[in-house]
Scaffold this motif. Structure first.
Motif, short mmCIF file in Angstrom:
data_model
loop_
_atom_site.label_atom_id
_atom_site.label_comp_id
_atom_site.label_asym_id
_atom_site.label_seq_id
_atom_site.Cartn_x
_atom_site.Cartn_y
_atom_site.Cartn_z
N VAL A 14 114.88 -4.27 -37.03
CA VAL A 14 114.58 -5.38 -37.76
C VAL A 14 112.60 -5.85 -37.94
N HIS A 15 112.54 -4.93 -36.96
CA HIS A 15 110.66 -4.94 -37.18
C HIS A 15 110.32 -3.98 -37.57
N ARG A 16 109.26 -3.26 -38.20
CA ARG A 16 108.66 -1.85 -38.05
C ARG A 16 107.44 -1.68 -37.93
N THR A 17 106.43 -1.48 -37.67
CA THR A 17 104.90 -1.17 -37.83
C THR A 17 103.87 0.05 -37.11
N ASP A 33 101.71 -12.14 -31.46
CA ASP A 33 102.42 -11.69 -32.27
C ASP A 33 104.46 -11.16 -31.67
N LEU A 34 104.19 -9.74 -31.54
CA LEU A 34 105.32 -8.94 -31.12
C LEU A 34 105.94 -9.05 -29.83
N TRP A 194 112.72 -1.62 -28.79
CA TRP A 194 112.18 -0.44 -28.97
C TRP A 194 111.68 0.52 -28.55
N ALA A 218 109.04 0.93 -34.10
CA ALA A 218 110.74 0.00 -34.56
C ALA A 218 111.24 -0.85 -33.23
N GLU A 221 117.22 -5.09 -33.11
CA GLU A 221 117.98 -6.30 -33.32
C GLU A 221 118.59 -6.72 -31.47
#
Length: 284
Positions: A14-17, A33-34, A194, A218, A221
């Motif tokens: 659901v998110h990558r950074t 944030d995360l 993660w 990464a 969910e």
């Protein structure tokens, strides 16, 4: 119904950074944030540098309300903390610092060789956030292994970490050979998940963004479903899974607590220890 096997849907990313770089430090997760999504994992730095006049290490700095775990991927650092511990942390070793009501610590390379590692912050439950500070330093030989995973925190298979971390979280350092597959089934209730890759590229079943690359984090969910990994090239990564931390994150500059009262208590202790360090000439 046919006898063919039914494919299991991949657990979605659901998110990558790739985080934000601050000199030799790349901040992949922070409490603002995360960390809100991944708590109890509220902060993750990837650091790496060759010692020089500009980068000599990390001077004395404080924490409260959290525990930090520093995992050395490469190089050695000398450590010291205000619980009285002092020594050298080798490559593959870990520092566990339960800051509790307040602690200061420092680390610096012991040679001119490059260093690389991760520092994780874990939000502590209310019963531990103002407990006395406690530190533990483990060599690589003291980290239990199950299959490709070294257990830094928690338990995986028959391997259980020596670190007295809060229950309901796993933190693993995993290495896979090129083309190797591995399936991680989280314990019951571990809906937070993660990975952060520090070498190679990693397929995690969700093809929407391609493989997870070196230096990338990464987020999966929230689910209890297993995650299937395969390595593209020799690959090393960290994996975190946990029961969701139930408290709000009340933040100071170096601290995370569950309430403003606990934060005030932690910051008062930090100031008290800092005044003593200054009197001893150990702070600039």
């Amino acid at each position: 119904m046919s006898g063919a096997a039914v494919a299991t849907a991949a657990r979605a990313i659901v998110h990558r950074t790739r985080g934000s770089a601050h000199g030799p430090i790349t901040r992949l997760v922070s409490p603002g944030d995360l960390g809100q999504f991944l708590k109890p994992f509220v902060f993750l730095d990837l650091f790496g540098f060759t010692p020089s006049a500009d980068h000599k290490g990390f001077g004395f700095h404080p924490h409260s309300g959290i525990a930090t775990l520093t995992y050395m991927v490469e190089g050695q650092v000398g450590y010291e903390d205000t619980t009285g511990k002092k020594g050298v942390l080798p490559a593959g070793g870990v520092e566990w610092m339960r800051a509790g009501k307040g602690v200061w610590h420092t680390g610096a390379p012991v040679s001119d060789s490059s260093v690389q590692g991760f520092q994780l912050w874990v939000a502590l439950p209310a019963a531990q956030e103002t407990a006395p500070a406690e530190s533990l330093y483990l060599s690589p030989e003291q980290l239990p292994q199950e299959g490709p995973a070294r257990v830094l925190l928690g338990r995986y298979g028959a391997a259980q970490s020596l670190i007295p971390a809060p229950a309901d979280m796993n933190y693993l350092a995993v290495k896979l050979k090129d083309g190797e597959h591995w399936r991680y089934t989280p314990p019951e209730g571990h809906t937070v998940g993660w990975v952060a890759v520090n070498q190679g590229r990693l397929d995690a079943g969700d093809d929407s963004g391609g493989p997870i690359g070196t230096g990338e984090l990464a987020v999966f969910e929230e689910s209890g479903e297993a995650i299937h990994f395969s390595a593209r090239g020799d690959t090393a990564f960290l994996l975190g899974s946990a029961v969701k931390h139930p408290h709000e994150l009340v933040m100071g500059y170096y601290s995370v607590h569950t309430s403003r009262a606990a934060l005030a208590q932690g910051e008062a202790e930090i100031q008290r220890i800092g005044a003593r360090l200054r009197q001893e000439g150990r702070l600039g």
